[in-house]
Design an enzyme around this catalytic site. Structure first.
Site, mmCIF file in Angstrom:
data_model
loop_
_atom_site.group_PDB
_atom_site.id
_atom_site.type_symbol
_atom_site.label_atom_id
_atom_site.label_comp_id
_atom_site.label_asym_id
_atom_site.label_seq_id
_atom_site.Cartn_x
_atom_site.Cartn_y
_atom_site.Cartn_z
ATOM 1 N N PHE A 1 64.866 25.186 25.512
ATOM 2 C CA PHE A 1 63.541 25.558 25.042
ATOM 3 C C PHE A 1 62.427 24.725 25.673
ATOM 4 C CE2 PHE A 1 66.374 26.506 21.413
ATOM 5 C CZ PHE A 1 66.176 27.881 21.367
ATOM 6 N N ASP B 1 68.772 22.710 17.607
ATOM 7 C CA ASP B 1 69.633 22.611 18.778
ATOM 8 C C ASP B 1 70.107 21.167 18.900
ATOM 9 O OD1 ASP B 1 70.916 22.983 21.146
ATOM 10 O OD2 ASP B 1 69.126 23.323 22.346
ATOM 11 N N LYS C 1 56.635 16.772 27.008
ATOM 12 C CA LYS C 1 57.540 17.907 26.815
ATOM 13 C C LYS C 1 56.723 19.173 26.657
ATOM 14 C CE LYS C 1 59.849 18.415 22.841
ATOM 15 N NZ LYS C 1 60.996 18.086 21.982
#
Ligand code: NAG
Ligand code: NAG
Ligand code: NAG
Ligand code: NAG
Length: 968
Positions: A704, A820, A721
């Site tokens: 992602f 995740d 990020k």
């Protein structure tokens, strides 16, 4: 996977068909991996001296760490496949699979290129950033005969134009790389290609149509492809699988897909496609999956479309009209999702007996729920919420004995809930809120023993809450608000040991407030009833409770003061009771006490005001700073615009166009979260934005997120990020809301959790700043070959660190769950200081709104707990499962999935007999010390309990951590 492999069955070499070779290759690998010892019994394989020395060069030259080359015969090295030999001929190397060894140097091709007998090369999951001149140049003779090349999950930024000289290549997998560019002219170079996977790269331009016509699989999902679906695609009559999902395709879908009569899977999800759904799908009885969700399709659903389709997803479009009467009846249909369209009319009454998932929520459906729904006896998920359905709940719904989720909320259903519903023993979620349902709640629900979420709010239920409510022992959320429920709150409520939210507001409850379960955390709402007596003095035992609303009752007596109030409270509503005495509201709690004539409160905290505290002031300072910075930036921009237009006016007076487009993304919202002055002085958000504009700064890409390195004016380095939230799996309520969530996460402080320091939100992306202490991920460390040097004490300390971080996150009043959790999302600050990353994902990816099952979005294959396939909920137990897989990786040194087998399943099956457990451990480390060895066996027991099939059987993180600490 196996299916896919079997499809390539037409080519043959030396009388052997390729699939057979590939299959034997895979079975060989599996044998080799699991039962290396027995592999020696295979027929003798002899290489000629040239090939043997090439392989020895490969093993020596590159020092591919972790690669087992101890056998004297190179044909027995792991990942090497040789063709059979007999007394008259030599073997030849036909396959090399070195997946996940962290290979980063293209010099491996110096040896590999010389193996001109190679058919199959798998270098997936390595760190190759370029292929190097040896591979790309014409002297690489291996390319001549190669049939299958897998370079998936590397860092390749190559353009496909560089790849040439593959006259026989049939399978090319370049997914999860950084391949860029426009494909239209570059695909013709593979005359034998059958399967091409370019998923999740940076491709742009239109959908290519320049491939060889015999192509069978084309996967282009997750790129930036634009424009319409080109008619040229329909010439590919052999296509079995076409995946164009998650791109920017627009325009109508041509009606010619039926021409592709071998098509089994067609995925068009997540684009901007419009117009009608094609009326005719391939007639082939093999067409089994069609997904066109999350587009802008209009018009009605063509009838007959499900004739052969097992899985149909048309959710989140703008479809209108009625649901065709035959749509749900097709005998092969298993899952159908039409959520969030504008479908009207009634639900057709014929159901496929194989139907497993039926989602029709958020439409304009009317009429009643057909009683024949009972024919769908396999149904596990039924969602009909947010429609205008009327009538009563059909009794035959009780025949759907597999139901795990039933959501009929927000309709016009009335009447009593039939007794048959109470036989649904597998029901986990029951949402009937916002209807006109009536009758006593006494009988209907107490035998639903698997129930976790019960929402009956805003109906007309009557009667008393039964004493037997404690039989719903798994309940986590119970909402009965806005009904006509009377009588007392049964004391048995106190024994619901998983309850985190209880809302009984707006009913006619009487009596006193009983002892509540200490697990309550989200809220306890008993407002708008006729409760009497005093506020229980033990209310302070609800250590995690955040919201307590007792307003509009007849409560009397005094209000407990700290420490007898719940310490985590943020909102306390006591208004309109008969409370007396003096009450000093604790700081940080918003309190409302109006309408209690006998109650005196300390001035300044009463009313619905927001208390002030130091943090708020700091925010004010920050906001001012931002306002000033913003104003300065604005001034600069204005000046530029003025100068630009002035210059234009001077040179070309007639052309007063719009101001120049900004190259950097438009910042909607940028904010520092941290209060640490080291960071507040160092971080300059504009430097961060500049850094992310250059792909050269990328150092890590995960499912992602993309991570960039950013240097600040004072030269300190931060990680940035990027989340691409234009991707439709992200369900952002609002920029403001996400900002708020990040502020909350930013306040967390634990050395094993990556906490954001600042963020920038733009229209399409969110950028989060972190300290840059990146030394790779645990995955890299374990599987890129360096793991040889990773001894057990280091692995153990990584396990402890991750357990500490996870225990911390799960222990919050609002637990932070991980969407995740895998060795790829755990970053290493140093060799044994792990940090859990991506803690914000669960806030912005809403699995229940997605089209597929949770398992298609949540996490990484191999780490996904089995129940995610049928629940649409992230849970702590699910996280514990993923953590168990991480422990297994540390113990075995194996990746979470190898050769199609999940590590957890492999370990569980091998561990049935305790004496076999030995074989699970990574012998490279278990043999080195006696103490380490017995500790590894203890940790293995912990790991195995974490990956228990049943979520209930898995331990809580707190206990996992304790067992790990005590493992001797
Ligand atoms: C390496 O492979 C050989 C046989 O090919 C086997 O006996 C040995 O146990 C393996 N070593 C490791 C560390 O897996
Ligand atoms: C390529 O490798 C990846 C990762 O090892 C695997 O998931 C994928 O199925 C492989 N592709 C093909 C075409 O076998
Ligand atoms: C229950 O229904 C109410 C609406 O009456 C809604 O606000 C709430 O979020 C629902 N809770 C759950 C857990 O579904
Ligand atoms: C408690 O429930 C009542 C009735 O459903 C509702 O009006 C009120 O807003 C709730 N209180 C809080 C703090 O959410």
């Amino acid at each position: 996977m196996v299916e896919r492999r079997r499809r390539y069955c037409s080519c043959s070499i030396h009388g052997l068909s390729l699939p057979l070779l590939l299959l034997s290759f895979f079975s060989f690998l599996r044998l080799h991996a699991s039962f290396a010892a027995t592999a020696a019994a295979a027929p003798p394989l002899r290489l000629n001296s040239t090939q043997e020395s090439i392989l020895r060069d490969l093993s020596r030259g590159e020092r591919i760490a972790g690669w087992n080359t101890t056998a004297s015969n190179p044909c027995l090295w792991s990942g090497i496949v040789c063709s059979p030999s007999d007394s008259t001929s030599f073997s030849a190397v036909t396959g090399i699979a070195l997946s996940g060894y962290g290979i980063s140097n293209s010099s491996v091709f110096a040896s590999i290129c010389a193996l001109d007998t190679l058919l199959y090369l798998d270098l997936s999951r390595n760190s190759l950033a370029d292929l190097g001149y040896r591979f790309l140049g014409p002297s690489c003779s291996m390319k001549e005969g190669l049939r299958s090349l897998n370079l998936s999950s590397n860092q390749l930024a190559a353009s496909l134009a560089d790849l040439s000289g593959f006259p026989r290549l049939e399978v090319l997998d370049l997914s999860f790389n950084h391949v860029r560019g426009n494909l239209s002219t570059e695909l013709g170079r593979f005359p034998q290609l059958r399967s091409l996977n370019l998923s999740t790269n940076g491709l742009n331009g239109g959908v290519p149509t320049s491939m060889v016509l015999s192509l069978e699989e084309l996967v282009l999902s997750g790129n930036h492809l634009r424009g319409p679906i080109p008619p040229g695609l329909f010439a590919y009559a052999d296509l079995v699988m076409l995946d164009l999902s998650q791109n920017n395709l627009t325009g109508d879908v041509p009606d010619e897909f039926w021409k592709l009569d071998k098509l089994e899977t067609l995925l068009l999800s997540g684009n901007g496609l419009s117009g009608a759904i094609p009326g005719r799908l391939p007639n082939s009885t093999t067409m089994s999956r069609f997904a066109a969700n999350q587009n802008k399709f209009t018009g009605s659903i063509p009838s007959g479309i499900t004739e052969h389709v097992k899985m149909l997803d048309l959710s989140y479009n703008k479809l209108s009209g009625k649901i065709p009467s035959d749509l749900l009846a097709s005998p092969v249909l298993e899952t159908i999702d039409l959520t969030s369209n504008s479908l009207e009319g009634s639900i057709p009454g014929n159901f496929s007996a194989k139907l497993f998932r039926l989602r029709l929520g958020m439409n304009l459906l009317t009429g009643s729920i057909p009683d024949s729904i009972g024919d769908a006896s396999k149904l596990a998920y039924l969602e009909l919420d947010h429609n205008s359905l009327t009538g009563s709940i059909p009794p035959r719904l009780g025949e759907c004995s597999e139901l795990a989720l039933l959501n009929l909320a927000s309709n016009g259903l009335h009447g009593q809930v039939p007794d048959q519903i109470s036989t649904l023993e597998k029901l986990v979620v029951l949402k009937l809120q916002m209807n006109n349902l009536s009758g006593s709640i006494k009988s209907a629900f107490s035998s639903l023993t698997s129930l976790s979420i019960l929402n009956l709010s805003r109906n007309s239920f009557t009667g008393e809450i039964p004493q037997s409510v404690d039989q719903l022992s798994k309940l986590s959320n119970m909402n009965l608000a806005g009904n006509k429920i009377s009588g007392p709150i049964p004391p048995s409520v106190g024994s619901l040991q998983f309850l985190i939210e209880l809302n009984l507001g707006d009913n006619s409850l009487t009596g006193t407030i009983p002892k509540m379960p200490v697990t309550l955390s989200t809220s306890l709402n008993l407002s708008h009833n006729s409760l009497s007596g005093s506020i229980p003095s033990n209310i302070g035992t609800l250590k995690e409770l955040e919201i307590l609303d007792l307003s509009y009752n007849s409560l009397s007596g005094t209000v407990p003061t700290p420490p007898d109030l719940p310490p985590s409270l943020t909102l306390l509503v006591l208004s309109y009771n008969q409370l007396t005495g003096y009450f000093q509201a604790p700081p940080h709690v918003v309190v409302s006490t109006t309408g209690n004539p006998g109650l005196t409160t300390a001035s300044g905290t009463d009313g619905d005001g927001i208390p002030s505290d130091g943090k708020k002031k700091n925010h004010a300072v920050l906001i001012t700073i931002f306002a000033i910075v913003g104003a300065l930036v604005g001034l600069c921009l204005l000046a530029t615009v003025i100068m630009f237009s002035l210059s234009k006016r001077i040179y070309r007076v007639e052309d007063i166009g719009p101001p120049p487009e900004q190259v950097l993304p438009q910042i909607i919202n940028g904010h520092l979260i941290t209060m640490n002055s080291i960071h507040t002085t160092a971080i300059d958000l504009s430097y961060a934005m500049e850094a992310v504009s250059s792909p050269a700064n990328i150092f890590l890409k995960t499912r992602f997120c993309t991570y960039y390195k950013a240097a600040m004016p004072n030269r300190s380095i931060y990680s940035v990020k990027k989340l691409d939230w234009s991707d439709k799996i992200f369900q952002i309520g609002s920029q403001e809301k996400f900002g708020h969530e990040l502020e909350v996460l930013g306040k967390l402080s634990n050395s094993n959790v990556m906490v954001p320091l600042a963020y920038v939100l733009t229209e399409n992306n969110a950028y989060l700043l972190y300290e840059h202490a990146y030394k790779g991920t645990v995955f890299d460390l374990l599987h890129d070959g360096r793991s040889d040097g990773l001894d057990w004490p280091s692995r153990y300390s990584i396990a402890l660190g991750v357990a500490q971080g996870l225990t911390f996150l799960h222990g919050r009043t609002q637990p932070v769950l991980l969407l995740d959790l895998s060795t790829r999302t755990i970053h290493l600050k140093s060799m044994n200081e792990p940090q859990i990353g991506d803690i914000e994902l669960y806030k912005i990816i809403d699995p229940s709104k997605s089209s597929g099952s949770l398992s298609t979005i949540a996490g990484t294959v191999g780490y996904i707990p089995p129940e995610y396939a049928y629940t649409m909920r992230l849970t702590m137990a699910g996280n514990v499962y993923s953590f168990g897989v991480i422990l297994l990786e540390l113990l075995t040194g194996r990746p979470s999935v190898s050769d199609g087998t999940e590590l957890a399943q492999w370990a569980l099956s091998l561990s049935v007999r305790p004496e076999q457990r030995e074989q699970v451990l990574d012998t490279r480390v278990s043999r080195t010390s006696v103490g380490g060895h017995s500790q590894m066996l203890s940790v293995l027991n912990i790991a195995l309990s974490c990956v228990s099939f049943s979520p209930d059987a898995r331990p809580k993180m707190r206990n996992v951590l304790r067992s790990l600490v005590n493992a001797k």
